[in-house]
Design a protein around this motif. Sequence first.
Motif, PDB file in Angstrom:
ATOM      1  N   ILE A  93      13.789 -11.234   4.684  1.00 53.40           N
ATOM      2  CA  ILE A  93      13.787 -10.743   3.302  1.00 53.40           C
ATOM      3  C   ILE A  93      12.376 -10.810   2.701  1.00 53.40           C
ATOM      4  CG2 ILE A  93      14.621 -11.205   0.969  1.00 53.40           C
ATOM      5  CD1 ILE A  93      17.258 -12.100   2.201  1.00 53.40           C
ATOM      6  N   VAL A  94      11.704 -11.951   2.893  1.00 49.80           N
ATOM      7  CA  VAL A  94      10.341 -12.094   2.375  1.00 49.80           C
ATOM      8  C   VAL A  94       9.408 -11.083   3.021  1.00 49.80           C
ATOM      9  CG1 VAL A  94       8.362 -13.648   2.251  1.00 49.80           C
ATOM     10  CG2 VAL A  94      10.649 -14.525   1.788  1.00 49.80           C
ATOM     11  N   LEU A  95       9.540 -10.920   4.336  1.00 50.45           N
ATOM     12  CA  LEU A  95       8.684  -9.974   5.045  1.00 50.45           C
ATOM     13  C   LEU A  95       8.922  -8.545   4.576  1.00 50.45           C
ATOM     14  CD1 LEU A  95       6.608  -9.523   7.306  1.00 50.45           C
ATOM     15  CD2 LEU A  95       8.520  -9.348   8.914  1.00 50.45           C
ATOM     16  N   ALA A  96      10.188  -8.175   4.394  1.00 53.09           N
ATOM     17  CA  ALA A  96      10.509  -6.809   3.967  1.00 53.09           C
ATOM     18  C   ALA A  96       9.978  -6.530   2.566  1.00 53.09           C
ATOM     19  CB  ALA A  96      12.019  -6.600   4.016  1.00 53.09           C
ATOM     20  N   LEU A  97      10.150  -7.467   1.640  1.00 54.40           N
ATOM     21  CA  LEU A  97       9.669  -7.255   0.273  1.00 54.40           C
ATOM     22  C   LEU A  97       8.148  -7.196   0.215  1.00 54.40           C
ATOM     23  CD1 LEU A  97      12.077  -9.566  -1.758  1.00 54.40           C
ATOM     24  CD2 LEU A  97      12.099  -7.073  -1.618  1.00 54.40           C
ATOM     25  N   THR A  98       7.479  -8.036   1.006  1.00 59.77           N
ATOM     26  CA  THR A  98       6.017  -8.018   1.020  1.00 59.77           C
ATOM     27  C   THR A  98       5.485  -6.712   1.584  1.00 59.77           C
ATOM     28  OG1 THR A  98       6.013 -10.423   1.304  1.00 59.77           O
ATOM     29  CG2 THR A  98       3.969  -9.258   1.783  1.00 59.77           C
ATOM     30  N   VAL A  99       6.072  -6.251   2.696  1.00 61.83           N
ATOM     31  CA  VAL A  99       5.643  -4.983   3.287  1.00 61.83           C
ATOM     32  C   VAL A  99       5.923  -3.825   2.329  1.00 61.83           C
ATOM     33  CG1 VAL A  99       6.086  -3.356   5.176  1.00 61.83           C
ATOM     34  CG2 VAL A  99       5.868  -5.802   5.655  1.00 61.83           C
ATOM     35  N   LEU A 100       7.066  -3.865   1.646  1.00 57.63           N
ATOM     36  CA  LEU A 100       7.400  -2.798   0.696  1.00 57.63           C
ATOM     37  C   LEU A 100       6.380  -2.736  -0.441  1.00 57.63           C
ATOM     38  CD1 LEU A 100       9.377  -0.631  -0.324  1.00 57.63           C
ATOM     39  CD2 LEU A 100      10.641  -2.459  -1.478  1.00 57.63           C
ATOM     40  N   GLN A 101       6.022  -3.880  -0.994  1.00 59.88           N
ATOM     41  CA  GLN A 101       5.015  -3.882  -2.052  1.00 59.88           C
ATOM     42  C   GLN A 101       3.666  -3.409  -1.543  1.00 59.88           C
ATOM     43  OE1 GLN A 101       5.305  -7.399  -4.983  1.00 59.88           O
ATOM     44  NE2 GLN A 101       6.257  -8.169  -3.112  1.00 59.88           N
ATOM     45  N   TRP A 102       3.314  -3.798  -0.336  1.00 60.21           N
ATOM     46  CA  TRP A 102       2.022  -3.396   0.226  1.00 60.21           C
ATOM     47  C   TRP A 102       1.977  -1.890   0.482  1.00 60.21           C
ATOM     48  CZ3 TRP A 102      -2.469  -5.542   0.116  1.00 60.21           C
ATOM     49  CH2 TRP A 102      -3.484  -5.083   0.959  1.00 60.21           C
ATOM     50  N   GLN A 103       3.084  -1.308   0.884  1.00 56.49           N
ATOM     51  CA  GLN A 103       3.117   0.128   1.119  1.00 56.49           C
ATOM     52  C   GLN A 103       3.128   0.922  -0.184  1.00 56.49           C
ATOM     53  OE1 GLN A 103       2.761   1.675   4.035  1.00 56.49           O
ATOM     54  NE2 GLN A 103       2.567  -0.322   5.039  1.00 56.49           N
ATOM     55  N   MET A 104       3.735   0.376  -1.212  1.00 57.11           N
ATOM     56  CA  MET A 104       3.819   1.081  -2.495  1.00 57.11           C
ATOM     57  C   MET A 104       2.550   0.949  -3.332  1.00 57.11           C
ATOM     58  SD  MET A 104       7.732   0.275  -3.714  1.00 57.11           S
ATOM     59  CE  MET A 104       7.456   1.165  -5.257  1.00 57.11           C
ATOM     60  N   ARG A 105       1.614   0.113  -2.888  1.00 60.05           N
ATOM     61  CA  ARG A 105       0.422  -0.110  -3.689  1.00 60.05           C
ATOM     62  C   ARG A 105      -0.396   1.170  -3.866  1.00 60.05           C
ATOM     63  NH1 ARG A 105      -1.258  -0.723   1.414  1.00 60.05           N
ATOM     64  NH2 ARG A 105      -3.469  -0.399   1.887  1.00 60.05           N
ATOM     65  N   LYS A 106      -0.343   2.084  -2.904  1.00 60.67           N
ATOM     66  CA  LYS A 106      -1.141   3.314  -2.975  1.00 60.67           C
ATOM     67  C   LYS A 106      -0.692   4.222  -4.107  1.00 60.67           C
ATOM     68  CE  LYS A 106      -2.173   3.292   1.978  1.00 60.67           C
ATOM     69  NZ  LYS A 106      -2.090   4.046   3.253  1.00 60.67           N
ATOM     70  N   ARG A 107       0.511   4.010  -4.614  1.00 55.97           N
ATOM     71  CA  ARG A 107       1.029   4.867  -5.680  1.00 55.97           C
ATOM     72  C   ARG A 107       0.604   4.416  -7.067  1.00 55.97           C
ATOM     73  NH1 ARG A 107       7.309   6.340  -3.985  1.00 55.97           N
ATOM     74  NH2 ARG A 107       6.843   7.161  -1.897  1.00 55.97           N
ATOM     75  N   TRP A 108       0.285   3.129  -7.229  1.00 51.17           N
ATOM     76  CA  TRP A 108       0.011   2.668  -8.581  1.00 51.17           C
ATOM     77  C   TRP A 108      -1.167   1.705  -8.697  1.00 51.17           C
ATOM     78  CZ3 TRP A 108       0.572  -2.600  -9.682  1.00 51.17           C
ATOM     79  CH2 TRP A 108       1.232  -3.362  -8.709  1.00 51.17           C
ATOM     80  N   VAL A 109      -1.703   1.229  -7.579  1.00 46.30           N
ATOM     81  CA  VAL A 109      -2.810   0.285  -7.651  1.00 46.30           C
ATOM     82  C   VAL A 109      -4.137   1.051  -7.685  1.00 46.30           C
ATOM     83  CG1 VAL A 109      -4.003  -1.626  -6.515  1.00 46.30           C
ATOM     84  CG2 VAL A 109      -1.510  -1.523  -6.502  1.00 46.30           C
ATOM     85  N   PHE A 110      -4.973   0.744  -8.673  1.00 45.35           N
ATOM     86  CA  PHE A 110      -6.271   1.378  -8.804  1.00 45.35           C
ATOM     87  C   PHE A 110      -7.135   1.011  -7.602  1.00 45.35           C
ATOM     88  CE2 PHE A 110     -10.515   1.819 -10.904  1.00 45.35           C
ATOM     89  CZ  PHE A 110     -10.395   3.166 -11.209  1.00 45.35           C
ATOM     90  N   TYR A 111      -7.984   1.918  -7.141  1.00 46.27           N
ATOM     91  CA  TYR A 111      -8.832   1.812  -5.968  1.00 46.27           C
ATOM     92  C   TYR A 111      -8.083   2.094  -4.677  1.00 46.27           C
ATOM     93  CZ  TYR A 111     -11.913  -0.778  -9.127  1.00 46.27           C
ATOM     94  OH  TYR A 111     -12.670  -1.157 -10.190  1.00 46.27           O
ATOM     95  N   GLU A 112      -6.747   2.194  -4.705  1.00 42.39           N
ATOM     96  CA  GLU A 112      -5.988   2.396  -3.484  1.00 42.39           C
ATOM     97  C   GLU A 112      -5.553   3.838  -3.299  1.00 42.39           C
ATOM     98  OE1 GLU A 112      -5.415   0.434  -1.060  1.00 42.39           O
ATOM     99  OE2 GLU A 112      -6.049  -1.501  -1.847  1.00 42.39           O
ATOM    100  N   SER A 113      -5.637   4.663  -4.330  1.00 41.29           N
ATOM    101  CA  SER A 113      -5.176   6.040  -4.237  1.00 41.29           C
ATOM    102  C   SER A 113      -6.203   6.913  -3.528  1.00 41.29           C
ATOM    103  CB  SER A 113      -4.893   6.579  -5.636  1.00 41.29           C
ATOM    104  OG  SER A 113      -6.037   6.485  -6.448  1.00 41.29           O
TER     105      SER A 113
END
Length: 320
Positions: A300-320
């Motif tokens: 569960i921890v691994l899945a949530l961490t990977v999900l957040q890391w993959q979604m960072r490109k959509r909303w994190v500045f410098y990642e787009s």
Amino acid sequence: MSVSPGSAVADPPSGGSVPAGQPPRRPFWTRRRRDQLAGFAFITPQLLGSAVFVLLPIALVFRYSLYEWNVLAGDFTYTGGDNYTQLLDDANLPEVLKSTALFSVGLVVLNLSLALLLAVLLNQRLRGMTVFRTLFFSPVVVSLVAWTIVWGFLLQNNGGINGLLHTVGIDGPNWLRGEGTAMLSVIVVQVFKNVGLNMVLFLAALQGVPKELYEAARVDGAGAWVRFRSITLPLISPTILLTSVITIVGSLQVFAQIAVLTQGGPKLSTTVLVYYLYQQAFQFHHFGYGATLSILLLLIVLALTVLQWQMRKRWVFYES
């Protein structure tokens, strides 16, 4: 022997001459290899620590999940996939996962929202802000068990919280024994304990936002909310990602607060996954099933961490 101008003669390495027609041999310990060796020497202690204290325990947990280990009787019996079958058939597990999700969502939303609000307020250049920053951060360095015990006394039926409510004519509930208030109480205690850490991280991010952007936005007629939404949030989004990952992982590992305040009750309303696997392994002595629940928590921890890391490109500045 004469040497014409512009020509070069390579000096032979010590210990012998270079045969005619062959290039000179490079020394083995070049600067690049020496730098690589120094780098490996610096990271070796960390690698050994990770292998001994992280990778090896995870491997042992996977092994124990295939056995039933009765410590009292000294039995260590191979059961194959029986523990995983029990995991799928566990009637309490859906309620435990529901309590875990409720605690995590409530903690993350309240913690991040309050931490960001405090950081914005304490980012003002006013007299006495250093004192308030220290006050809000001080619970972070307080012992977790001591903090939880004090709040346990305050939240009792005849504790300090209900005493204050009684002075204004309100009969407070039994906070830690009511199914509707026990989880809320645990979440609030944990939020007040760790909100100062995220507040400091947000405060550091806010102080790194260029002031020229705010001044240009004011000239263009942007209000406070527009400046916050269009300038502040995008520029501190890397810190929001960091704090969200830390807070979510921490919320899934909560144990001491549950053990001290509610012991998982009433019923299963505050029995989160970590406390449930503790009960199975150390109270009911089902170590094999406890190891299986640990693997579920890891996934569960691994899945949530990977999900957040993959979604960072959509909303994190410098990642787009």
